[in-house]
Enzyme design. Sequence first.
Site, PDB file in Angstrom:
ATOM      1  N   ASN A  19       0.874  -1.172   0.000  1.00  0.00           N
ATOM      2  CA  ASN A  19       0.000   0.000   0.000  1.00  0.00           C
ATOM      3  C   ASN A  19       0.911   1.221   0.000  1.00  0.00           C
ATOM      4  O   ASN A  19       1.393   1.641   1.044  1.00  0.00           O
ATOM      5  CB  ASN A  19      -0.906  -0.059   1.242  1.00  0.00           C
ATOM      6  CG  ASN A  19      -1.855   1.125   1.334  1.00  0.00           C
ATOM      7  OD1 ASN A  19      -1.690   2.134   0.649  1.00  0.00           O
ATOM      8  ND2 ASN A  19      -2.852   1.006   2.198  1.00  0.00           N
ATOM      9  N   ARG A  83      -2.384  -1.668  -3.568  1.00  0.00           N
ATOM     10  CA  ARG A  83      -3.496  -0.723  -3.473  1.00  0.00           C
ATOM     11  C   ARG A  83      -3.297   0.317  -4.569  1.00  0.00           C
ATOM     12  O   ARG A  83      -2.230   0.898  -4.716  1.00  0.00           O
ATOM     13  CB  ARG A  83      -3.512  -0.011  -2.120  1.00  0.00           C
ATOM     14  CG  ARG A  83      -4.664   1.002  -2.044  1.00  0.00           C
ATOM     15  CD  ARG A  83      -4.629   1.848  -0.783  1.00  0.00           C
ATOM     16  NE  ARG A  83      -5.754   2.792  -0.778  1.00  0.00           N
ATOM     17  CZ  ARG A  83      -5.764   3.939  -0.102  1.00  0.00           C
ATOM     18  NH1 ARG A  83      -4.721   4.295   0.617  1.00  0.00           N
ATOM     19  NH2 ARG A  83      -6.808   4.722  -0.150  1.00  0.00           N
ATOM     20  N   HIS A 172     -11.765   4.698  -1.058  1.00  0.00           N
ATOM     21  CA  HIS A 172     -11.774   3.809   0.105  1.00  0.00           C
ATOM     22  C   HIS A 172     -12.680   2.597  -0.132  1.00  0.00           C
ATOM     23  O   HIS A 172     -13.168   1.980   0.810  1.00  0.00           O
ATOM     24  CB  HIS A 172     -12.273   4.520   1.383  1.00  0.00           C
ATOM     25  CG  HIS A 172     -11.418   5.663   1.854  1.00  0.00           C
ATOM     26  ND1 HIS A 172     -11.946   6.861   2.251  1.00  0.00           N
ATOM     27  CD2 HIS A 172     -10.079   5.779   1.992  1.00  0.00           C
ATOM     28  CE1 HIS A 172     -10.970   7.679   2.625  1.00  0.00           C
ATOM     29  NE2 HIS A 172      -9.812   7.045   2.466  1.00  0.00           N
ATOM     30  N   HIS A 200     -15.919   5.464   6.980  1.00  0.00           N
ATOM     31  CA  HIS A 200     -14.468   5.236   7.035  1.00  0.00           C
ATOM     32  C   HIS A 200     -13.831   6.560   7.454  1.00  0.00           C
ATOM     33  O   HIS A 200     -13.733   7.495   6.649  1.00  0.00           O
ATOM     34  CB  HIS A 200     -13.964   4.779   5.660  1.00  0.00           C
ATOM     35  CG  HIS A 200     -12.468   4.624   5.589  1.00  0.00           C
ATOM     36  ND1 HIS A 200     -11.833   3.396   5.524  1.00  0.00           N
ATOM     37  CD2 HIS A 200     -11.474   5.550   5.581  1.00  0.00           C
ATOM     38  CE1 HIS A 200     -10.521   3.574   5.488  1.00  0.00           C
ATOM     39  NE2 HIS A 200     -10.275   4.879   5.519  1.00  0.00           N
ATOM     40  N   ARG A 233      -7.959  17.888   4.873  1.00  0.00           N
ATOM     41  CA  ARG A 233      -8.779  18.222   3.697  1.00  0.00           C
ATOM     42  C   ARG A 233     -10.113  18.820   4.126  1.00  0.00           C
ATOM     43  O   ARG A 233     -10.711  18.379   5.097  1.00  0.00           O
ATOM     44  CB  ARG A 233      -9.032  16.980   2.846  1.00  0.00           C
ATOM     45  CG  ARG A 233      -7.777  16.428   2.183  1.00  0.00           C
ATOM     46  CD  ARG A 233      -8.035  15.104   1.472  1.00  0.00           C
ATOM     47  NE  ARG A 233      -7.123  14.083   1.957  1.00  0.00           N
ATOM     48  CZ  ARG A 233      -7.222  12.781   1.687  1.00  0.00           C
ATOM     49  NH1 ARG A 233      -8.201  12.349   0.926  1.00  0.00           N
ATOM     50  NH2 ARG A 233      -6.349  11.937   2.178  1.00  0.00           N
ATOM     51  N   MET A 275      -6.671  13.445  15.363  1.00  0.00           N
ATOM     52  CA  MET A 275      -7.908  13.540  16.123  1.00  0.00           C
ATOM     53  C   MET A 275      -7.693  13.313  17.618  1.00  0.00           C
ATOM     54  O   MET A 275      -8.448  13.813  18.450  1.00  0.00           O
ATOM     55  CB  MET A 275      -8.922  12.538  15.560  1.00  0.00           C
ATOM     56  CG  MET A 275     -10.336  12.770  15.992  1.00  0.00           C
ATOM     57  SD  MET A 275     -10.891  14.475  15.751  1.00  0.00           S
ATOM     58  CE  MET A 275     -11.638  14.371  14.136  1.00  0.00           C
ATOM     59  N   VAL A 323      -9.944   6.949  13.206  1.00  0.00           N
ATOM     60  CA  VAL A 323     -10.835   7.748  14.057  1.00  0.00           C
ATOM     61  C   VAL A 323     -12.088   6.933  14.405  1.00  0.00           C
ATOM     62  O   VAL A 323     -12.490   6.853  15.568  1.00  0.00           O
ATOM     63  CB  VAL A 323     -11.228   9.063  13.358  1.00  0.00           C
ATOM     64  CG1 VAL A 323     -12.214   9.858  14.211  1.00  0.00           C
ATOM     65  CG2 VAL A 323      -9.981   9.901  13.046  1.00  0.00           C
ATOM     66  N   GLY A 324     -12.689   6.312  13.418  1.00  0.00           N
ATOM     67  CA  GLY A 324     -13.932   5.578  13.630  1.00  0.00           C
ATOM     68  C   GLY A 324     -13.778   4.418  14.604  1.00  0.00           C
ATOM     69  O   GLY A 324     -14.677   4.143  15.402  1.00  0.00           O
ATOM     70  N   GLU A 376      -7.810  -3.245   4.896  1.00  0.00           N
ATOM     71  CA  GLU A 376      -7.662  -3.071   3.452  1.00  0.00           C
ATOM     72  C   GLU A 376      -6.636  -4.044   2.879  1.00  0.00           C
ATOM     73  O   GLU A 376      -6.815  -4.576   1.784  1.00  0.00           O
ATOM     74  CB  GLU A 376      -7.228  -1.623   3.149  1.00  0.00           C
ATOM     75  CG  GLU A 376      -8.339  -0.610   3.344  1.00  0.00           C
ATOM     76  CD  GLU A 376      -7.836   0.831   3.430  1.00  0.00           C
ATOM     77  OE1 GLU A 376      -7.129   1.151   4.408  1.00  0.00           O
ATOM     78  OE2 GLU A 376      -8.146   1.629   2.537  1.00  0.00           O
TER      79      GLU A 376
HETATM   80  N1  LIG Z   1      -7.344   6.779  19.957  1.00  0.00           N
HETATM   81  C1  LIG Z   1      -7.641   7.589  18.940  1.00  0.00           C
HETATM   82  N2  LIG Z   1      -8.558   8.583  19.094  1.00  0.00           N
HETATM   83  C2  LIG Z   1      -8.859   9.405  18.092  1.00  0.00           C
HETATM   84  N3  LIG Z   1      -8.298   9.335  16.878  1.00  0.00           N
HETATM   85  C3  LIG Z   1      -7.382   8.393  16.648  1.00  0.00           C
HETATM   86  C4  LIG Z   1      -6.999   7.463  17.651  1.00  0.00           C
HETATM   87  N4  LIG Z   1      -6.071   6.636  17.122  1.00  0.00           N
HETATM   88  C5  LIG Z   1      -5.878   7.021  15.842  1.00  0.00           C
HETATM   89  N5  LIG Z   1      -6.661   8.080  15.557  1.00  0.00           N
HETATM   90  C6  LIG Z   1      -6.752   8.829  14.307  1.00  0.00           C
HETATM   91  O1  LIG Z   1      -6.661   7.977  13.185  1.00  0.00           O
HETATM   92  C7  LIG Z   1      -6.031   8.684  12.122  1.00  0.00           C
HETATM   93  C8  LIG Z   1      -5.368   7.729  11.154  1.00  0.00           C
HETATM   94  O2  LIG Z   1      -6.303   6.820  10.679  1.00  0.00           O
HETATM   95  P1  LIG Z   1      -5.861   5.660   9.670  1.00  0.00           P
HETATM   96  O3  LIG Z   1      -7.077   4.916   9.326  1.00  0.00           O
HETATM   97  O4  LIG Z   1      -4.713   4.920  10.238  1.00  0.00           O
HETATM   98  O5  LIG Z   1      -5.403   6.567   8.467  1.00  0.00           O
HETATM   99  P2  LIG Z   1      -4.670   6.243   7.096  1.00  0.00           P
HETATM  100  O6  LIG Z   1      -4.783   4.751   6.861  1.00  0.00           O
HETATM  101  O7  LIG Z   1      -5.474   7.020   6.121  1.00  0.00           O
HETATM  102  O8  LIG Z   1      -3.286   6.717   7.251  1.00  0.00           O
HETATM  103  C9  LIG Z   1      -5.012   9.577  12.821  1.00  0.00           C
HETATM  104  O9  LIG Z   1      -4.858  10.764  12.116  1.00  0.00           O
HETATM  105  C10 LIG Z   1      -5.630   9.827  14.163  1.00  0.00           C
HETATM  106  O10 LIG Z   1      -6.192  11.109  14.174  1.00  0.00           O
HETATM  107  C1  LIG Z   2      -8.351   8.003  -1.131  1.00  0.00           C
HETATM  108  C2  LIG Z   2      -7.878   8.483   0.185  1.00  0.00           C
HETATM  109  O1  LIG Z   2      -8.313   9.502   0.689  1.00  0.00           O
HETATM  110  O2  LIG Z   2      -6.982   7.710   0.792  1.00  0.00           O
HETATM  111  P1  LIG Z   2      -6.257   8.013   2.191  1.00  0.00           P
HETATM  112  O3  LIG Z   2      -7.337   8.063   3.237  1.00  0.00           O
HETATM  113  O4  LIG Z   2      -5.333   6.840   2.358  1.00  0.00           O
HETATM  114  O5  LIG Z   2      -5.557   9.331   2.035  1.00  0.00           O
HETATM  115 MG   LIG Z   3      -6.321   4.520   5.232  1.00  0.00          MG
END
Ligand SMILES: Nc1ncnc2c1ncn2[C@@H]1O[C@H](COP(=O)(O)OP(=O)(O)O)[C@@H](O)[C@H]1O
Ligand SMILES: CC(=O)OP(=O)(O)O
Ligand SMILES: [Mg+2]
Length: 399
Positions: A19, A83, A172, A200, A233, A275, A323-324, A376
């Site tokens: 990825n 990915r 996503h 997501h 964003r 977050m 975050v979710g 993913e």
């Molecule tokens: N315990 C938590 N509480 C709130 N937000 C969190 C926590 N742990 C991780 N995050 C949030 O999750 C975000 C990253 O999500 P993630 O799905 O790993 O992103 P990506 O795969 O797009 O890099 C971080 O920017 C952070 O803000």
């Molecule tokens: C498409 C997209 O927003 O991907 P990511 O959350 O990994 O930045």
């Molecule tokens: Mg991601």
Amino acid sequence: MSEPTTAPAAEKTRALVLNSGSSSLKYQLFDMRTGERLAQGLVERIGEGPVADHAQALEIAAEELAAAGYGLDDPELAVIGHRAVHGGTRFTEPTLIDDEVVAEMAKLATLAPLHNPANITGIEVARALRPDLPQVAVFDTAFHATMPEAAARYAIDTATADRLGIRRYGFHGTSHAYVARATAELLGTPLAETNTVVLHLGNGASATAVRGGRSVDTSMGMTPLEGLAMGTRSGDVDPGVLLHLARTGGMSTDGIDELLNHRSGMLGLAGANDMREITRRAEAGDAAARLALDVYCLRVRKYVGAYMAVLGRVDAVAFTAGVGENSAAVRATSLAELPSLGIEVDPELNAVRSTAPRLISTAASRVKVAVVPTDEELEIARQAYSLARGPAPSPSDIR
Ligand SMILES: Nc1ncnc2c1ncn2[C@@H]1O[C@H](COP(=O)(O)OP(=O)(O)O)[C@@H](O)[C@H]1O
Ligand SMILES: CC(=O)OP(=O)(O)O
Ligand SMILES: [Mg+2]
């Protein structure tokens, strides 16, 4: 890299998933027969310091894999799955990669400048290292190819839109598909009969209305900028704002791109994109962080309401990604006081910390609320492996 020793094709059972993000490379190695996750890792801050580019990042990943006992020359490797973010209208299925596919992906990079170039570098380096292996691209946009035309169209001049490829593609999708299926499993209902709003919420964030396992609407559009407010964003803004930034603000196209993609969202509102920090500061009384959190949660809430109307009947709202999966505060605020929509979050269940898929709604809640960790990489491994080698085990067999 030594030549892989030859094993009969049918016995190769390992799938490597890459990825390649704009500044990171995540990898995972699975045994698709036993369902075991053999190795995983993350190379971060590509381009910022010691890791110059994605080629070097993949070298580091290969060294880490070798140290864990699985070189990139692993003769048991059956397939490499990648990915890929933007597949346009051309790629709506997992796709065996050849030169022509890479060239087509490069053309689509204008629609996803943050993501596609990184994907392509990862693919090219991996193909150079293992030209003997099938390599498969799994597109973020693919799951949304089933959206009805009315959801995919912007209400702008058709000829202009068609000439420039302007339509809503959604992103996503690999995660939304995985989570919709896992949510149906959690509810114990057939996927084909389950309607879910999947949220997501990661670095990028999007909501999808899933009817019977198919995407019928999603919040990201032509690019991953539309929809929910995100870490950096803006999500939805009045397009008139862009005109105002250019005409009155004197900003260039690149300046507006930079503002909306990199200096907006939580970062723009409160000076931090994580977050965890936003929530901590909001709880400590910081007004800007409180407002940022409120903007974020109101946007989530609006999309939940909209997609309940789109779907007509909703069985579950499912939270996923960083975050979710982790922020009880975001989940609680986004869905607060919605008994009129049949949604009731149980505060105690919501506060439980776990990595298992789980329900957080009250017994009386007509719509179930779920927290369902996404995967993913596993979904990409399954799709890549089944394209290259035949049916893969079901995700619940893989830990
Ligand atoms: N315990 C938590 N509480 C709130 N937000 C969190 C926590 N742990 C991780 N995050 C949030 O999750 C975000 C990253 O999500 P993630 O799905 O790993 O992103 P990506 O795969 O797009 O890099 C971080 O920017 C952070 O803000
Ligand atoms: C498409 C997209 O927003 O991907 P990511 O959350 O990994 O930045
Ligand atoms: Mg991601």
